[in-house]
Every structure is written in C-alpha cells, then in structure tokens.
Design a protein around this motif. Structure first.
Motif, PDB file in Angstrom:
ATOM      1  N   LYS A  64      41.772  49.933  29.691  1.00 22.04           N
ATOM      2  CA  LYS A  64      42.949  50.609  30.344  1.00 22.04           C
ATOM      3  C   LYS A  64      42.458  51.499  31.485  1.00 22.04           C
ATOM      4  N   GLY A  65      42.729  51.463  32.753  1.00 20.67           N
ATOM      5  CA  GLY A  65      42.263  52.467  33.838  1.00 20.67           C
ATOM      6  C   GLY A  65      41.185  51.624  34.538  1.00 20.67           C
ATOM      7  N   ASP A  66      40.733  50.737  34.307  1.00 17.05           N
ATOM      8  CA  ASP A  66      39.488  50.068  35.082  1.00 17.05           C
ATOM      9  C   ASP A  66      40.172  49.611  36.261  1.00 17.05           C
ATOM     10  N   ARG A  67      39.513  49.598  37.382  1.00 19.73           N
ATOM     11  CA  ARG A  67      39.606  48.512  38.527  1.00 19.73           C
ATOM     12  C   ARG A  67      39.140  47.393  38.616  1.00 19.73           C
ATOM     13  N   ILE A  68      39.971  46.389  38.843  1.00 22.59           N
ATOM     14  CA  ILE A  68      39.552  44.995  38.760  1.00 22.59           C
ATOM     15  C   ILE A  68      40.211  44.089  40.122  1.00 22.59           C
ATOM     16  N   ILE A  69      39.322  42.881  40.194  1.00 26.92           N
ATOM     17  CA  ILE A  69      39.883  42.068  41.207  1.00 26.92           C
ATOM     18  C   ILE A  69      40.046  40.733  40.563  1.00 26.92           C
ATOM     19  N   VAL A  70      41.143  40.214  40.776  1.00 21.32           N
ATOM     20  CA  VAL A  70      41.399  38.729  40.072  1.00 21.32           C
ATOM     21  C   VAL A  70      41.768  37.839  40.862  1.00 21.32           C
ATOM     22  N   GLU A  71      41.278  36.397  40.912  1.00 25.41           N
ATOM     23  CA  GLU A  71      41.665  35.540  41.614  1.00 25.41           C
ATOM     24  C   GLU A  71      42.201  34.282  40.672  1.00 25.41           C
ATOM     25  N   GLY A  72      43.303  33.815  41.074  1.00 28.27           N
ATOM     26  CA  GLY A  72      44.048  32.837  40.374  1.00 28.27           C
ATOM     27  C   GLY A  72      45.092  32.168  40.885  1.00 28.27           C
ATOM     28  N   ASP A 111      47.404  33.306  36.472  1.00 26.57           N
ATOM     29  CA  ASP A 111      46.543  32.484  35.859  1.00 26.57           C
ATOM     30  C   ASP A 111      44.978  32.623  36.362  1.00 26.57           C
ATOM     31  N   ALA A 112      44.252  33.227  35.554  1.00 24.63           N
ATOM     32  CA  ALA A 112      43.141  33.911  36.397  1.00 24.63           C
ATOM     33  C   ALA A 112      41.945  32.731  36.353  1.00 24.63           C
ATOM     34  N   ASN A 113      41.130  32.539  37.243  1.00 25.38           N
ATOM     35  CA  ASN A 113      39.926  31.611  37.432  1.00 25.38           C
ATOM     36  C   ASN A 113      38.758  32.590  37.558  1.00 25.38           C
ATOM     37  N   THR A 114      38.932  33.845  38.257  1.00 27.02           N
ATOM     38  CA  THR A 114      37.753  34.665  38.471  1.00 27.02           C
ATOM     39  C   THR A 114      38.363  36.104  38.247  1.00 27.02           C
ATOM     40  N   ILE A 115      37.346  36.867  37.529  1.00 27.75           N
ATOM     41  CA  ILE A 115      37.674  38.380  37.162  1.00 27.75           C
ATOM     42  C   ILE A 115      36.270  39.097  37.778  1.00 27.75           C
ATOM     43  N   GLU A 116      36.581  40.204  38.566  1.00 27.38           N
ATOM     44  CA  GLU A 116      35.561  40.956  38.995  1.00 27.38           C
ATOM     45  C   GLU A 116      35.806  42.420  38.705  1.00 27.38           C
ATOM     46  N   THR A 117      34.965  43.225  37.929  1.00 30.24           N
ATOM     47  CA  THR A 117      35.082  44.675  38.024  1.00 30.24           C
ATOM     48  C   THR A 117      34.843  45.318  39.205  1.00 30.24           C
ATOM     49  N   MET A 118      35.248  46.576  39.472  1.00 29.25           N
ATOM     50  CA  MET A 118      34.921  47.275  40.691  1.00 29.25           C
ATOM     51  C   MET A 118      34.951  49.017  40.380  1.00 29.25           C
ATOM     52  N   GLY A 119      34.458  49.878  41.310  1.00 29.04           N
ATOM     53  CA  GLY A 119      34.450  51.024  41.117  1.00 29.04           C
ATOM     54  C   GLY A 119      33.274  51.506  40.258  1.00 29.04           C
ATOM     55  N   ALA A 120      33.241  52.772  39.442  1.00 31.24           N
ATOM     56  CA  ALA A 120      32.384  53.493  38.830  1.00 31.24           C
ATOM     57  C   ALA A 120      31.841  52.598  37.497  1.00 31.24           C
ATOM     58  N   ASN A 121      32.818  51.914  36.958  1.00 29.85           N
ATOM     59  CA  ASN A 121      32.448  51.193  35.867  1.00 29.85           C
ATOM     60  C   ASN A 121      31.619  49.772  36.063  1.00 29.85           C
TER      61      ASN A 121
END
Length: 131
Positions: free
Chosen positions: A60-68, A89-99
């Motif tokens: 919780k609180g993480d920044r992510i990018i999702v494609e689907g 319906d996710a095909n790709t997930i990428e984390t972003m930011g400090a984490n």
C-alpha cells in the motif's frame, strides 16, 4: 465489457490480495488510486502466475504503472443505486519511484511482460472471479 488496452499509473490504495477460484486458479487483485485531486479507484486483476513475483513486492502506498485490458461493470450498491466499476486485467506491472530498483523500462527485475501467445485460452470466466 472490455473497452480497450490501457496504461495507467497511480498509488496502491489496497495491497495485493490473492484468492482462488473453485478450479483452484489464483487471482490476485489490488486497488489503484489514479486520481490526482479526487480519489479515483481502479481494481487491478491478475490471473497470470508470471506477475506473482512483482505483485508480492507491492505494498500500500507504492507507485506503479499497469498495462492491460480495461473493463467496466455495473454494481448495485447497498442503497439501491448503481455504480460503474473499472477493472484492469493486467498484462504488465512496473514499479516506479523510490521503491523501484530502476526507473528504466529496460530493467527486467521491475517489469514483467506477458506475450499474447502465453495467454492461450482463458482459464477462468469472469463469473468465477471471487471478488
């Protein structure tokens, strides 16, 4: 109803949770807040085991990018009103930011992609999703 392919980014509002269908297929979901000023929630669903590694690191609180595939549904609320629900319906997930270990899209550690040939036949129907 599936609308189109979409790429969204936001903050994880509710951490990933895995549940199982009656056929023992794992379905992971999380809720993403994509609103800048107002709270706009989108449910992210993943039926793909290839995304389980990245989903296990998201909190919780993480920044992510999702494609689907963006899907909409109508839900009846307790007060009798109807509300439109958005799901991706996710095909790709990428984390972003400090984490994120790397903000580069070329990093295979933070991004998982599913090729179309990997999808095959759908293992479960929409009615079997437990949430």
């Amino acid at each position: 109803m599936t609308i189109a392919k979409a790429v969204i980014s936001g903050t994880v509002f509710r951490a990933p949770e895995e549940r199982f269908t009656t056929n023992n297929v794992g379905v992971t979901s999380l809720v993403l807040d994509i609103g800048e000023k107002d709270e706009t929630l989108v449910r992210i669903i993943s039926k793909r085991t290839a995304l389980s590694e990245i989903l296990s690191t998201i909190e919780k609180g993480d920044r992510i990018i999702v494609e689907g595939r963006l899907q909409t549904a109508n839900a009846k609320m307790d007060d009798g009103s109807e509300r439109k629900i958005y799901e991706l319906d996710a095909n790709t997930i990428e984390t972003m930011g400090a984490n994120a270990k790397s903000s580069s899209a070329s990093s295979n550690e933070d991004i998982v992609k599913i090729q179309d040939e990997d999808l095959g036949e759908e293992l479960i129907s929409e009615e079997e999703i437990p949430f």
